[in-house]
Design a protein around this motif. Structure first.
Motif, short mmCIF file in Angstrom:
data_model
loop_
_atom_site.label_atom_id
_atom_site.label_comp_id
_atom_site.label_asym_id
_atom_site.label_seq_id
_atom_site.Cartn_x
_atom_site.Cartn_y
_atom_site.Cartn_z
N MET A 115 -3.75 12.94 -2.45
CA MET A 115 -3.05 12.01 -1.58
C MET A 115 -1.77 12.69 -1.08
O MET A 115 -1.13 13.44 -1.79
N SER A 116 -1.41 12.40 0.14
CA SER A 116 -0.18 12.97 0.70
C SER A 116 1.04 12.29 0.07
O SER A 116 0.92 11.36 -0.70
N GLU A 117 2.21 12.78 0.45
CA GLU A 117 3.44 12.21 -0.07
C GLU A 117 3.52 10.73 0.30
O GLU A 117 3.00 10.29 1.31
N ILE A 118 4.23 10.00 -0.56
CA ILE A 118 4.47 8.59 -0.25
C ILE A 118 5.96 8.32 -0.27
O ILE A 118 6.75 9.07 -0.84
N VAL A 119 6.32 7.22 0.38
CA VAL A 119 7.68 6.71 0.39
C VAL A 119 7.62 5.35 -0.27
O VAL A 119 6.68 4.59 -0.06
N VAL A 120 8.60 5.03 -1.10
CA VAL A 120 8.68 3.73 -1.73
C VAL A 120 9.58 2.85 -0.87
O VAL A 120 10.65 3.28 -0.44
N VAL A 121 9.11 1.64 -0.57
CA VAL A 121 9.90 0.71 0.23
C VAL A 121 9.99 -0.63 -0.48
O VAL A 121 9.12 -0.99 -1.27
N TYR A 122 11.07 -1.34 -0.17
CA TYR A 122 11.30 -2.66 -0.75
C TYR A 122 11.09 -3.74 0.29
O TYR A 122 11.64 -3.68 1.38
N GLU A 123 10.29 -4.73 -0.08
CA GLU A 123 10.16 -5.94 0.73
C GLU A 123 11.20 -6.90 0.17
O GLU A 123 11.13 -7.31 -0.99
N LEU A 124 12.18 -7.23 0.97
CA LEU A 124 13.28 -8.07 0.52
C LEU A 124 12.96 -9.54 0.72
O LEU A 124 12.13 -9.90 1.56
N ASP A 125 13.63 -10.41 -0.03
CA ASP A 125 13.40 -11.85 0.08
C ASP A 125 13.64 -12.37 1.48
O ASP A 125 12.86 -13.12 2.01
#
Length: 93
Positions: free
Chosen positions: A1-11
């Protein structure tokens, strides 16, 4: 798998031209933590969709970079309880 970025889904996603409520240095806690493939040609930028298919436009990128933490989960440990189960399932494959 290629690189991933972690993201936050905010309230409450912040509008582009407004500040979040509270003091300027207050941290907004994520409602859900998602994994996103990197954008084509931009290894430091999130692509348009999470691994579970959500639009990343209103999501906030995390400082956590899985590639900098070999052997650790793809997400920050303090947010383990709010990891997206669908993104996590794809990351386990």
């Amino acid at each position: 798998m290629s690189e991933i970025v972690v993201v936050y889904e905010l309230d409450h996603p912040a509008a582009a031209h407004t500040s979040p409520p509270g003091p300027p240095d207050a941290e907004r806690l994520p409602r859900r933590v998602h994994a996103v493939p990197t954008a084509p040609g931009r290894p430091d930028a999130a692509g348009p969709r999470t691994l579970c298919g959500k639009d990343t436009f209103a999501m906030e990128p995390a400082q956590w970079k899985p590639s900098e933490h070999p052997g650790a989960p793809w997400y920050p440990a303090e947010y383990a309880s709010v990891v997206c189960p669908e993104c996590d399932a794809v990351m386990e494959v």
